[in-house]
Design a protein around this motif. Sequence first.
Motif, mmCIF file in Angstrom:
data_model
loop_
_atom_site.group_PDB
_atom_site.id
_atom_site.type_symbol
_atom_site.label_atom_id
_atom_site.label_comp_id
_atom_site.label_asym_id
_atom_site.label_seq_id
_atom_site.Cartn_x
_atom_site.Cartn_y
_atom_site.Cartn_z
ATOM 1 N N THR A 1 -6.686 -11.390 -5.887
ATOM 2 C CA THR A 1 -5.712 -10.293 -5.875
ATOM 3 C C THR A 1 -6.409 -9.010 -5.458
ATOM 4 O O THR A 1 -7.602 -8.816 -5.691
ATOM 5 C CB THR A 1 -5.083 -10.114 -7.266
ATOM 6 O OG1 THR A 1 -6.123 -9.874 -8.232
ATOM 7 C CG2 THR A 1 -4.298 -11.348 -7.662
ATOM 8 N N ARG A 2 -5.635 -8.131 -4.874
ATOM 9 C CA ARG A 2 -6.203 -6.909 -4.320
ATOM 10 C C ARG A 2 -6.441 -5.862 -5.406
ATOM 11 O O ARG A 2 -5.738 -5.806 -6.408
ATOM 12 C CB ARG A 2 -5.280 -6.345 -3.242
ATOM 13 C CG ARG A 2 -5.923 -5.195 -2.488
ATOM 14 C CD ARG A 2 -5.240 -4.879 -1.219
ATOM 15 N NE ARG A 2 -5.765 -3.653 -0.637
ATOM 16 C CZ ARG A 2 -5.150 -2.949 0.277
ATOM 17 N NH1 ARG A 2 -3.985 -3.356 0.737
ATOM 18 N NH2 ARG A 2 -5.686 -1.848 0.759
ATOM 19 N N ARG A 3 -7.456 -5.019 -5.164
ATOM 20 C CA ARG A 3 -7.809 -3.933 -6.062
ATOM 21 C C ARG A 3 -7.855 -2.630 -5.273
ATOM 22 O O ARG A 3 -8.232 -2.606 -4.104
ATOM 23 C CB ARG A 3 -9.187 -4.169 -6.699
ATOM 24 C CG ARG A 3 -9.261 -5.325 -7.654
ATOM 25 C CD ARG A 3 -10.686 -5.836 -7.809
ATOM 26 N NE ARG A 3 -11.670 -4.779 -7.892
ATOM 27 C CZ ARG A 3 -12.227 -4.350 -9.030
ATOM 28 N NH1 ARG A 3 -11.869 -4.905 -10.182
ATOM 29 N NH2 ARG A 3 -13.136 -3.406 -9.030
ATOM 30 N N TRP A 4 -7.456 -1.545 -5.933
ATOM 31 C CA TRP A 4 -7.548 -0.212 -5.340
ATOM 32 C C TRP A 4 -8.403 0.664 -6.238
ATOM 33 O O TRP A 4 -8.267 0.640 -7.454
ATOM 34 C CB TRP A 4 -6.166 0.419 -5.191
ATOM 35 C CG TRP A 4 -5.315 -0.198 -4.139
ATOM 36 C CD1 TRP A 4 -5.197 0.173 -2.833
ATOM 37 C CD2 TRP A 4 -4.439 -1.324 -4.302
ATOM 38 N NE1 TRP A 4 -4.320 -0.647 -2.174
ATOM 39 C CE2 TRP A 4 -3.823 -1.574 -3.054
ATOM 40 C CE3 TRP A 4 -4.108 -2.141 -5.389
ATOM 41 C CZ2 TRP A 4 -2.911 -2.599 -2.864
ATOM 42 C CZ3 TRP A 4 -3.203 -3.166 -5.201
ATOM 43 C CH2 TRP A 4 -2.611 -3.394 -3.948
ATOM 44 N N GLN A 5 -9.289 1.431 -5.608
ATOM 45 C CA GLN A 5 -10.124 2.341 -6.377
ATOM 46 C C GLN A 5 -10.310 3.636 -5.608
ATOM 47 O O GLN A 5 -9.517 4.556 -5.740
ATOM 48 C CB GLN A 5 -11.470 1.705 -6.729
ATOM 49 C CG GLN A 5 -12.350 2.570 -7.636
ATOM 50 C CD GLN A 5 -13.578 1.843 -8.121
ATOM 51 O OE1 GLN A 5 -13.794 0.690 -7.807
ATOM 52 N NE2 GLN A 5 -14.407 2.525 -8.903
ATOM 53 N N ASP A 6 -11.341 3.721 -4.792
ATOM 54 C CA ASP A 6 -11.628 4.950 -4.066
ATOM 55 C C ASP A 6 -10.730 5.081 -2.841
ATOM 56 O O ASP A 6 -10.027 4.150 -2.448
ATOM 57 C CB ASP A 6 -13.100 4.975 -3.662
ATOM 58 C CG ASP A 6 -14.015 4.934 -4.875
ATOM 59 O OD1 ASP A 6 -13.866 5.816 -5.743
ATOM 60 O OD2 ASP A 6 -14.849 4.012 -4.960
ATOM 61 N N PHE A 7 -10.777 6.247 -2.228
ATOM 62 C CA PHE A 7 -9.846 6.571 -1.149
ATOM 63 C C PHE A 7 -9.909 5.575 -0.001
ATOM 64 O O PHE A 7 -8.871 5.169 0.544
ATOM 65 C CB PHE A 7 -10.134 7.981 -0.645
ATOM 66 C CG PHE A 7 -9.239 8.412 0.473
ATOM 67 C CD1 PHE A 7 -7.953 8.855 0.209
ATOM 68 C CD2 PHE A 7 -9.654 8.352 1.793
ATOM 69 C CE1 PHE A 7 -7.107 9.243 1.232
ATOM 70 C CE2 PHE A 7 -8.822 8.729 2.823
ATOM 71 C CZ PHE A 7 -7.543 9.178 2.540
ATOM 72 N N MET A 8 -11.096 5.156 0.398
ATOM 73 C CA MET A 8 -11.236 4.285 1.565
ATOM 74 C C MET A 8 -10.750 2.862 1.304
ATOM 75 O O MET A 8 -10.704 2.047 2.231
ATOM 76 C CB MET A 8 -12.687 4.262 2.035
ATOM 77 C CG MET A 8 -13.209 5.623 2.478
ATOM 78 S SD MET A 8 -12.356 6.304 3.918
ATOM 79 C CE MET A 8 -13.244 5.492 5.246
ATOM 80 N N SER A 9 -10.389 2.548 0.058
ATOM 81 C CA SER A 9 -9.830 1.227 -0.231
ATOM 82 C C SER A 9 -8.322 1.185 0.012
ATOM 83 O O SER A 9 -7.703 0.126 -0.112
ATOM 84 C CB SER A 9 -10.125 0.834 -1.683
ATOM 85 O OG SER A 9 -9.403 1.659 -2.592
ATOM 86 N N GLY A 10 -7.718 2.317 0.364
ATOM 87 C CA GLY A 10 -6.275 2.383 0.567
ATOM 88 C C GLY A 10 -5.852 2.007 1.978
ATOM 89 O O GLY A 10 -6.654 1.954 2.919
#
Length: 800
Positions: free
Chosen positions: A107-116
């Motif tokens: 499953t996908r994870r989002w954290q810092d800006f460049m992960s968007g």
Amino acid sequence: MSAANLNILLELWAASLVEVGANPIFSSYKEMYRTIDKTEVGDVKWQSFTVKYAGDVETDPMPWMHDEYDIWFQDPHEVVQNMLANPEFAKEMDYRPFREYDTKSSTRRWQDFMSGDWAWRQADPDCLGSVFVPIILGSDKTTVSVAMGQNDYYPLYLSIGNIRNNVCRAHRNGVVLIGFLAMPNTTREHANKDNFRRFWRQLFHSSLGRILKTFKPGMVKPEVVLFGDDHYRRVVYGLGPYIADYEEQALVTTLARCLAYRNNLDDDNALHRCRDHAEMLIAEFALNALWNEYGIVGELVPFTNDFLRADIYELITPDLLHQIIKGAFKDHLVEWELLAFFLTDSDASSIAVVAPFPGLRRFPQGRHFKQWTGDDSKALMKVYLPAIEGHVPQEIVRTFRAFLEFCYLVRRNVLTEKDLDDLDEILARFYRYREVFKTTGIVANFSLPRQHAMKHYKQLIQLFGVPNGLCSSITESKHVKAVKKPYRRTNKYHALGQMLLINQRLDKLAMARVDFESRGMLEGTCLSTVLDQLGEDILLNTSSLVIYQVSASHNATHMRPTEANHWLSDEDKDELEDTLASASIDESRGDYEDVNGPRVEAHVCLARSQQRNRAATIVALADELHIPNLSELVRAFLVGQLYPDDNHDPADIPHLECPGYEGKISIYNSASSTFYAPSDLSGVGGMHREYIRAAPTWRQEGPRYDCTFVITDPELEGMRGMDVARMLCFFSFKAGGVFYPCAIVRWFNRLGDAPDELTRMWMVRPSFTPNHQRNLAVIHIDTIFRAAHLIPIYGREFMP
């Protein structure tokens, strides 16, 4: 430090060197300032330009039409190059957009800006192999002094999307002041005139376009830039998100993020706005129709129109501070509840008497205070739910519970696909339960922009990563360092010029420190450097320090210490500088702090200094604390340490095998817990420290005995693997050549195996032995995780 104090300090330095016939580096503060001004590292000059109204002038022109407005700024292109070349950011920077997936669940994870997804979509085939550098801007007006007149400033800040969130939140130089925008003034009579408002908007956008123009060449053709790891890379720039509160968002975009009509913001089918759609409307409709039907200012030219691949309507970020914390929570829900149920000072007293806790601001006046800050609202959120439970209908409690679940979920440092699905479910519950405010007649509808913004959070997280990296709280906290403190250093006459110089010197000093550290020039201390040069083998009379790691393989009585000395700091911290009046008092100043350095395992350590005026033996401590069986508790602790795999009752083990302890002990009034908490106040590595007190007298008042979470079953997650205990005393002793740092605790029992169904908060009560005595124990401090905040269950009766 003032110039006069600097001179005094330099004179003292000179006096200390007279005996050896040496002179200090600087003879006066003026010489020191001249040296800083000549420093080239981090030097970006301040520039200015002037803007004046150029539209049609009326027969009786208003004063603002003739005024000239100065805008001061640093070249943002040079500022970004300095940020990219900063060695401090080298290991805290993402060089390309990416999508992160959990290896176990895929499953996908989002954290810092460049992960968007937004950064992912900016990939340009013509710039293959280049580092994409998103330019993140933020602006917000701030008042620096009310007592000496309304002194307002309009700072503009810049960051880049490559720097990770932990750097920005750690208040390092990941967010930089690059300008002061103009604020046109006029009389109250003319302030609401359409032509003045149009001028204000266009002045804002034209100023941004002028400041940012040096990025244009690098948006089309990659340029070669030096990075902090001493490698050169090709980079291409792009305008990224804009950090702003709601009022500032209206100025930046002139309209909402979606096409929902202002009287029906609950419309789930409303489409998102975009630049192409807005330009089509401007081409087809008259100006009045644009404003009345679509909220578009047709004459306005957004600053993004001058830049490649920039659409201001998709670049507005979620704003946790003003939309959620101060807006939907404090200004909406709390005020509605007060109106609906006429809760009085008796209810507010439940908030006023909450026990102190590291990082928690207390409310001696309850909720009844005019000046509310973001910190006040965050503190109120922590104590509000148990304070109202039992005094309002359950639908109200469930409304607040759903809202708080939403708020704390979106404030996490990492979010997964499951978290975003949970967000939908939580939001649906919030919308369902808040209907109680409509049925009671408090509100006619819920067409409120701040609550409507909650609908967009899922999409914005997918676009830009977690919201706490783009929150206006980051720019607001920067106000203190970049605007308010420099203003206090000025003589208040033409203060802006002095503030620019102060900021320029601070930037140079910060970059010089980073440069010196990267060259190894700041390793050790002045004394150690001199001793190394002299070649003298001198043994410094310093005590050995011990740090204890939380081990996942032992329970509360079977831990082992680990030698280290890197993370200790002084127990008592300097009081922070007073700020504007607030609804709450931070009585916990000195009880928590951010910790610089990389992420490490959680650990607990005793205070640096022991208490000389307290008991020196177990027997004396038993008398002091009125614990007659303390010797047996210590022996049970030693049995657990010496025989960690033996499950027999300690009383069954012969005294010859474990005779107990009768020697000297050292007592401490506190311990510190250092752990990974990137969503709290933390250092670059996300580490946070809080101090746990067990003191018979605290700040010349009564005793203070904090509660903590104690790890009792490392195999279980969350509360099910921990118990709550009150710290009665911290002490240490050495037996059999082993050093034991300990705590005497009183246990609490959980009420049930799950949180309370209504509030979703765990409930505990003091634990007693079968013969109705307090349930006490001696534990190794390795088993302590962090402080626990217990709030009373008030019941249905109001506090007196």
